[in-house]
Design an enzyme around this catalytic site. Structure first.
Site, PDB file in Angstrom:
ATOM      1  N   CYS A  89      16.743   0.446  -5.372  1.00  0.00           N
ATOM      2  CA  CYS A  89      16.008  -0.766  -4.586  1.00  0.00           C
ATOM      3  C   CYS A  89      16.534  -0.814  -3.314  1.00  0.00           C
ATOM      4  O   CYS A  89      16.524  -1.472  -2.478  1.00  0.00           O
ATOM      5  CB  CYS A  89      16.149  -1.995  -5.390  1.00  0.00           C
ATOM      6  SG  CYS A  89      14.921  -1.986  -6.826  1.00  0.00           S
TER       7      CYS A  89
ATOM      8  N   HIS B 272       5.887  -2.416  -2.893  1.00  0.00           N
ATOM      9  CA  HIS B 272       5.222  -2.994  -4.250  1.00  0.00           C
ATOM     10  C   HIS B 272       3.789  -3.678  -4.068  1.00  0.00           C
ATOM     11  O   HIS B 272       3.501  -3.886  -2.848  1.00  0.00           O
ATOM     12  CB  HIS B 272       6.034  -4.300  -4.731  1.00  0.00           C
ATOM     13  CG  HIS B 272       7.470  -3.937  -5.199  1.00  0.00           C
ATOM     14  ND1 HIS B 272       7.643  -3.271  -6.403  1.00  0.00           N
ATOM     15  CD2 HIS B 272       8.618  -4.211  -4.439  1.00  0.00           C
ATOM     16  CE1 HIS B 272       8.940  -3.102  -6.223  1.00  0.00           C
ATOM     17  NE2 HIS B 272       9.618  -3.808  -5.355  1.00  0.00           N
TER      18      HIS B 272
ATOM     19  N   GLU C 108       6.303  -8.142  -8.655  1.00  0.00           N
ATOM     20  CA  GLU C 108       6.594  -6.886  -7.983  1.00  0.00           C
ATOM     21  C   GLU C 108       6.082  -5.673  -9.156  1.00  0.00           C
ATOM     22  O   GLU C 108       5.645  -4.883  -8.407  1.00  0.00           O
ATOM     23  CB  GLU C 108       8.214  -6.548  -8.191  1.00  0.00           C
ATOM     24  CG  GLU C 108       8.753  -7.461  -6.670  1.00  0.00           C
ATOM     25  CD  GLU C 108       9.859  -7.027  -6.369  1.00  0.00           C
ATOM     26  OE1 GLU C 108      10.660  -7.312  -5.278  1.00  0.00           O
ATOM     27  OE2 GLU C 108      11.055  -6.649  -7.370  1.00  0.00           O
TER      28      GLU C 108
ATOM     29  N   HIS D 255       0.961  -5.487   3.791  1.00  0.00           N
ATOM     30  CA  HIS D 255       1.197  -4.149   4.633  1.00  0.00           C
ATOM     31  C   HIS D 255       2.183  -4.289   5.880  1.00  0.00           C
ATOM     32  O   HIS D 255       2.142  -3.602   6.671  1.00  0.00           O
ATOM     33  CB  HIS D 255      -0.114  -3.637   5.028  1.00  0.00           C
ATOM     34  CG  HIS D 255      -1.034  -2.987   3.866  1.00  0.00           C
ATOM     35  ND1 HIS D 255      -1.874  -3.719   3.244  1.00  0.00           N
ATOM     36  CD2 HIS D 255      -1.020  -1.657   3.466  1.00  0.00           C
ATOM     37  CE1 HIS D 255      -2.319  -2.914   2.146  1.00  0.00           C
ATOM     38  NE2 HIS D 255      -2.012  -1.631   2.555  1.00  0.00           N
TER      39      HIS D 255
ATOM     40  N   HIS E 220      11.169   0.934  -0.024  1.00  0.00           N
ATOM     41  CA  HIS E 220      10.320   1.068  -1.118  1.00  0.00           C
ATOM     42  C   HIS E 220       9.080  -0.288  -0.921  1.00  0.00           C
ATOM     43  O   HIS E 220       9.417  -1.012  -0.530  1.00  0.00           O
ATOM     44  CB  HIS E 220      10.757   1.130  -2.358  1.00  0.00           C
ATOM     45  CG  HIS E 220      11.410  -0.111  -3.023  1.00  0.00           C
ATOM     46  ND1 HIS E 220      12.699  -0.602  -2.396  1.00  0.00           N
ATOM     47  CD2 HIS E 220      11.045  -1.070  -4.067  1.00  0.00           C
ATOM     48  CE1 HIS E 220      13.075  -1.552  -2.819  1.00  0.00           C
ATOM     49  NE2 HIS E 220      11.922  -1.995  -3.835  1.00  0.00           N
TER      50      HIS E 220
ATOM     51  N   HIS F 215       9.825  -3.319   1.190  1.00  0.00           N
ATOM     52  CA  HIS F 215      11.285  -4.132   1.447  1.00  0.00           C
ATOM     53  C   HIS F 215      12.257  -2.950   1.108  1.00  0.00           C
ATOM     54  O   HIS F 215      12.117  -1.952   0.615  1.00  0.00           O
ATOM     55  CB  HIS F 215      11.443  -5.496   0.471  1.00  0.00           C
ATOM     56  CG  HIS F 215      11.525  -5.114  -1.070  1.00  0.00           C
ATOM     57  ND1 HIS F 215      12.143  -6.013  -1.633  1.00  0.00           N
ATOM     58  CD2 HIS F 215      10.803  -4.422  -1.682  1.00  0.00           C
ATOM     59  CE1 HIS F 215      12.279  -5.593  -2.787  1.00  0.00           C
ATOM     60  NE2 HIS F 215      11.486  -4.919  -2.751  1.00  0.00           N
TER      61      HIS F 215
END
Length: 118
Positions: free
Chosen positions: A25, A31, A108, A69, A29, A14
């Site tokens: 952020c 998680h 996350e 994914h 990136h 995201h």
């Protein structure tokens, strides 16, 4: 009140584009998400359950087929897919199918959790 929880895992990316460009952020990136769904009931059903854990299989399929994914901003059609936003999204998905849904928590990182509980 009786409560049960079940945990689900998925990986996704995201980006929080409203943040300053130098914020980590704001960049694309990902998680390894942990989702915890809580169901509650005042009384147990005839089998002694709040809800059979097997009834949560559709949530596992939704996560695996729609979120795992993937780039969450694209999938959810929202620019700011935070853990808080994702918790509310999954709560609403669950509540529509499992009326016993009481809360959804999303992690996350190993040290952070966001929860949506109306």
């Amino acid at each position: 009140m009786f409560r049960i929880t079940k945990e689900f895992h998925f990986s996704a990316s995201h980006q929080l584009t409203s943040l300053p460009s130098d914020h980590q952020c704001a960049r694309l990136h990902g998680h390894n998400y942990i989702v915890e769904v809580e169901l509650s009931a005042k009384e147990l059903d005839a089998h002694g359950f709040v809800r059979d854990y097997h009834d949560l299989a559709p949530l596992k399929r939704y996560i695996d087929e729609s979120l795992d994914h993937q780039h969450l901003n694209d999938v959810l059609g929202h620019e700011q897919v935070t853990a808080e936003y994702l918790a509310r999204h999954l709560y609403e998905w669950c509540k529509a199918r499992l009326p016993e849904t009481a809360a959804v928590r999303v992690s996350e990182t190993p040290k952070t959790w966001a929860e949506y509980r109306p």
